[in-house]
Design a protein around this motif. Structure first.
Motif: not given
Length: 582
Positions: A314-322, A356-357, A433-435
């Motif tokens: 579970a992370l926070v970021g932009d999954p589309l761009r990843l 933060t990871i 960011t770790v969710s």
């Protein structure tokens, strides 16, 4: 400056004798010689004291003369101009610097009115400031123009200090040079602003052009790829099937090229924004691998994906761009790896601090590799790295530049190691960011695995392009639905008022009334809010999708239409509409 010389002893004696003669009792009647001697002794002592005092006074006058001379030398030779004006605004004193600055001999300035050095249009300003200075009884400074003896105007900084008897001391500094630089800077800034506005206008025009071209290219591509998909649903010979796969691959490559050009342009312009949201890392990676797996299987490539157990899901970021980054890297790995080769995708934790990871993602292949002289240019647009023939593998050379820009936009870095003939390794370091929230898995929609088993829907299609309309009508019929097609938003409203429909597939750019205007009118119907409307458009940017959803569309599908995506979106929207009615 003149001074009074000290009084000589002879003059003092004469004055004393005169004083003696005019006095009646200067010397009292003497009674003895001793007293007379004592009296003359006292007189001599007083005389010596007076002579000493006179000498001291003479030396003081000499020192004062030297000091005054030094003061006037400093006054005259000072690098700034000094003026003294009287209560009647007449120039009383002027130093050499001021006279030189004004271009007038000093003798011609003294006893002249101060207005002589003031331009007519500046006199009111000067007298106004002078009045304020005298009333406030404190120095005041300002900038204004003065006039030289030859009539030339120049800029000066004036510092006026009130003195006694209504006099004022004025300090002058020529600031013409500074004013000239300031004017040049203003003109330069003005020119820069004009250039900036022109550049922004050109950039806006370019973006508009790219958006229009994207729309206009996607519209016919939708018809081409759509008809290919319909053709694939018919009985074909093996030879026909191979031809069709080649056509489909070429069409997909062209669509990808259009998307990459738009994305890269938006990144360069700074208009591409990340959308930070919670997502499941492993699910996102699986989606990318699943897209490329058929191509890998077709070349008998071994694809291995390894996610370290300590990597949080579970992370926070932009999954589309990843996914976009990994898809480009994996697509290149499949493209440049010969049949029977291998590809590995590895995700590990590089470092972690609190929430933060920093993840290390590597994509390694056993493909043709990249020559050392090409490693520095492969991240530049339209450059490719394969060694012998740059057109052997096709492509426009936009994938890696897009990857690098996206990685940097996400605050990360990308690095490549490669040996020609032995494969390549791309290493990414990207922060997330770790969710602490559980990311829900995508809900399995009823009938999604076999959409043809779903009940037949009455679908209204709004599409002004004849080829796209033909494709959508044929596709919906093959999917088991009944369909009616109209050419513009006004006809959509007329059909909805005369018949019932389960769903509207709405193009956006149409004549007479566009899709957004039609949607707004539909929502004004008595039960307009219950009619599911999906935007079916060639406007493919993420910002445009978000705008359509904010405007009230229930779903969104970009052109060229993929049948699987269309079916899934219809199922999602219909299920959501059913839930609202329950």
């Amino acid at each position: 400056m003149t001074t009074t010389p000290p009084v000589s002893p002879q003059e003092l004696r004469q004055r004393a004798e005169e004083l003696f003669r005019t006095s009646e009792t200067i010397i009292p009647e003497l009674t003895s010689p001793e007293e007379t001697i004592q009296l003359f002794h006292e007189l001599r002592v007083h005389q010596i004291q007076l002579e000493m005092q006179n000498e001291e006074l003479r030396r003081a006058h000499e020192e004062l003369d030297v000091s005054q001379a030094r003061y006037f030398d400093l006054y005259d030779l000072a690098p700034v101009g000094y003026l003294t004006i009287s209560k009647k605004k007449m120039i009383q004193e002027v130093n050499l610097a001021a006279a030189t600055m004004l271009g007038v001999v000093r003798s011609l300035l003294v006893r002249e009115p101060i207005s002589r050095i003031l331009p007519m249009e500046e006199q009111h300003t000067f007298y106004q400031h002078l009045k304020q200075c005298i009333e406030a009884e404190k120095p005041q400074g300002w900038e204004m123009r003065l006039v030289r003896g030859d009539g030339e105007h120049f800029w000066a900084h004036l510092q006026v200090t009130p003195a006694q008897n209504g006099e004022c001391w004025i300090t002058l500094n020529d600031i013409t040079g500074r004013k000239l630089v300031e004017q040049q800077l203003l003109e330069s800034n003005h020119q820069l602003n004009i250039t900036k506005i022109a550049a922004e206008a050109a950039n806006y025009a370019k973006n508009q052009f790219l958006a229009i071209m994207s729309h206009e290219l996607r519209t016919p591509m939708n018809g081409i790829l759509g008809m290919m998909q319909l053709l694939a649903m018919t009985e074909l010979t093996e030879e026909q099937w191979e031809y069709l796969k080649t056509l489909k691959q070429s069409g997909d490559n062209l669509t990808l090229l259009i998307s990459d050009i738009l994305e890269l342009s938006r990144i360069v312009d700074g208009t591409l924004m990340l959308e930070m949201t919670g997502f499941a890392l492993r699910s996102s990676i699986d989606q990318v691998v699943d897209i490329q797996r058929p191509h890998a299987v077709g070349k008998c490539l071994d694809v291995c994906v390894t996610v370290s157990p300590d990597v949080p899901d579970a992370l926070v970021g932009d999954p589309l761009r990843l996914r976009q980054i990994l898809l480009n890297l994996l697509r290149n790995a499949v493209k440049f790896t010969v049949a029977g080769g291998s590809i590995s995708v590895t995700i590990t934790v590089k470092e972690q601090q609190s929430t933060t990871i920093l993840l290390e993602l590597t994509v390694q292949d056993s493909g043709v590799g990249i020559s050392q002289d090409k490693l520095d240019v492969i991240f530049e647009p339209f450059m490719q790295g394969e060694g012998v023939d740059t057109r052997t593998y096709g492509g426009a050379g936009l994938g890696l530049p897009l990857c690098r820009r996206l990685v940097e936009l996400m605050g990360g870095s990308i690095h490549v190691e490669s040996t020609e003939g032995y494969g390549s390794l791309f290493q990414l370091l990207i922060p997330f960011t770790v969710s602490h929230h559980v990311i829900p898995q995508a809900e399995q929609l009823p009938g999604a695995t076999n959409p043809l088993s779903s009940r037949s829907l009455r679908v209204l299609v709004a599409e002004d392009n004849p080829v796209n309309a033909q494709f959508m009508m044929a596709l919906l019929v093959k999917l088991g639905h009944s369909a009616t097609c109209v050419e513009n938003g006004r006809d959509v409203l007329a059909e909805l008022q005369s018949a019932e429909f389960d769903l509207v597939l709405m193009d956006i750019q149409m004549p007479v009334m566009n899709g957004e205007e039609a949607l707004h009118a539909i929502r004004q119907f008595d039960h307009g809010a219950d009619i599911p409307v999906i935007a079916l458009t060639a406007y493919a940017m993420k910002e445009e999708q978000d705008r359509f959803m904010r405007d009230g569309f229930d779903g969104y599908i970009s052109k060229p239409v993929e049948i699987d995506i269309l079916v899934a979106e219809i199922e999602r929207v219909i299920l959501a509409a059913r839930r609202r009615r329950q």
